[in-house]
Scaffold this motif. Sequence first.
Motif, short mmCIF file in Angstrom:
data_model
loop_
_atom_site.label_atom_id
_atom_site.label_comp_id
_atom_site.label_asym_id
_atom_site.label_seq_id
_atom_site.Cartn_x
_atom_site.Cartn_y
_atom_site.Cartn_z
N HIS A 270 -1.00 -3.49 -1.16
CA HIS A 270 -0.50 -4.43 -2.00
C HIS A 270 -1.75 -5.36 -2.55
CE1 HIS A 270 2.88 -7.39 -3.12
NE2 HIS A 270 2.14 -7.26 -4.18
N ILE A 299 1.08 -1.43 -4.82
CA ILE A 299 1.47 -2.44 -5.88
C ILE A 299 0.34 -3.07 -6.32
CG2 ILE A 299 2.86 -4.65 -6.21
CD1 ILE A 299 5.01 -3.72 -3.96
N SER A 329 4.59 3.93 -7.29
CA SER A 329 3.65 2.88 -7.40
C SER A 329 3.83 1.75 -8.61
CB SER A 329 2.08 3.15 -7.51
OG SER A 329 1.70 3.83 -6.29
N ASP A 330 3.36 0.52 -8.55
CA ASP A 330 3.76 -0.43 -9.33
C ASP A 330 2.33 -1.22 -9.80
OD1 ASP A 330 4.97 -2.47 -11.01
OD2 ASP A 330 5.32 -3.53 -9.26
#
Length: 423
Positions: A270, A299, A329-330
Amino acid sequence: MTKWTDYLDAVTAYSAAEPQWMTDLRLQALKKIDSLPLPTIERVNFSRWPLYNVTAEHTEYSGNVPSFDQISDNPLIVQTGEQTILEQITPELEEKGVIFTDLATALQEHPELVKEYYMQKAVQVDENQMTALHAAFMNNGVFLYVPKNVVINEPLEALFLQDGNSSAHFFKHVLIVAEDNSEFSYLERFESEGDQAKKISGNVIVEVIAKPGARVKFSAVDSLGANITSYMNRRGYLMRDSMVDWAIGIMNDGNVIADFDSDLVGDGAHSEVKIVAISTDKQIQGIDTRVTNKAPHTIGHILQHGVILEKATLTFNGIGHILKGAKGSDAQQESRVLMLSNQARGDANPILLIDENEVTAGHAASVGRVDPDELFYLMSRGLEKTEAERLVIRGFLGSVITAIPVKATQKQLIDTIEGKLRK
């Protein structure tokens, strides 16, 4: 045109106190410079910028060591040019195995540990001309190593001073290794001092290696003078379930190109990236911020806010790239630019590259002026227009200011912003 092979003997002499592997790396990089391309910064033409002015001569610092009443109690390194003039770390952290020292010392005392990570995982020597130039002529920096499961409560600080009275190039390398489940905050500042009469080249590379479960809060305030034209490259290499939270204030007075990248190579990694920048006078700044989701359930969020005054130029390129295989995923990004002059030029370019299904991605971008409704509201309560405008801008840049862990540095960044707005 510079013949880099003319520097072979000089670089060898410059690297005399370093391990052989570092000398070999420098010489190999030197030979590759001409064959490599420039880095790509969309919509910014910097091919004629003076980024190659280097010397292989050592320089000595002639300034003053900060007085004790100016020094904080937390771990701190102060460096001017290639000289480290102050270094402190608590015995408790040393007993836990924390290494926080200048890079020249680390190459002598921990050569194999540095060799394992230095331009091996995050930034590669032969990526482009700027990375190869850096590898050949790097003149000190900082090495921070935090062992497994070590949590550091006080921030670790590094202050890099560029001596305006020196003609030496300013090429700094910061290498941070966060072992499994470690947690800490790191703050760095790049500042100029002296009369700033001599034009020099700057080249800064920062590598953050976040091992599984590591948590790193990285803050930076760049305030180099108008005499220095800079290439800035900060990159994170994030393994499984690690996190790097970036907060970067770009307050330089000279021309700047920058690469701020996060490679999410482990499941669940992240990265949060917050950047503020101000361009003034005829300054040109081009900033590429990229997050690459290479593993599932990663992320990556980018937030960039910039302000442009007078005839300056500021370009934000936000790149979110989700690779094949990175399911779940983002990638999100927001880039916004405020222009305070009719002659200012601003670009906010969102780029999403999606090579996988079952992901989340989005972007927002805008270039405009201060909201007249916000100004009217503040002025209706008795504020002058200039003061109301400064308050709006401070709020616009507040996301990064509040993320910096040291209150004194927060104030310093606010004062720097105020000073630029009053020019």
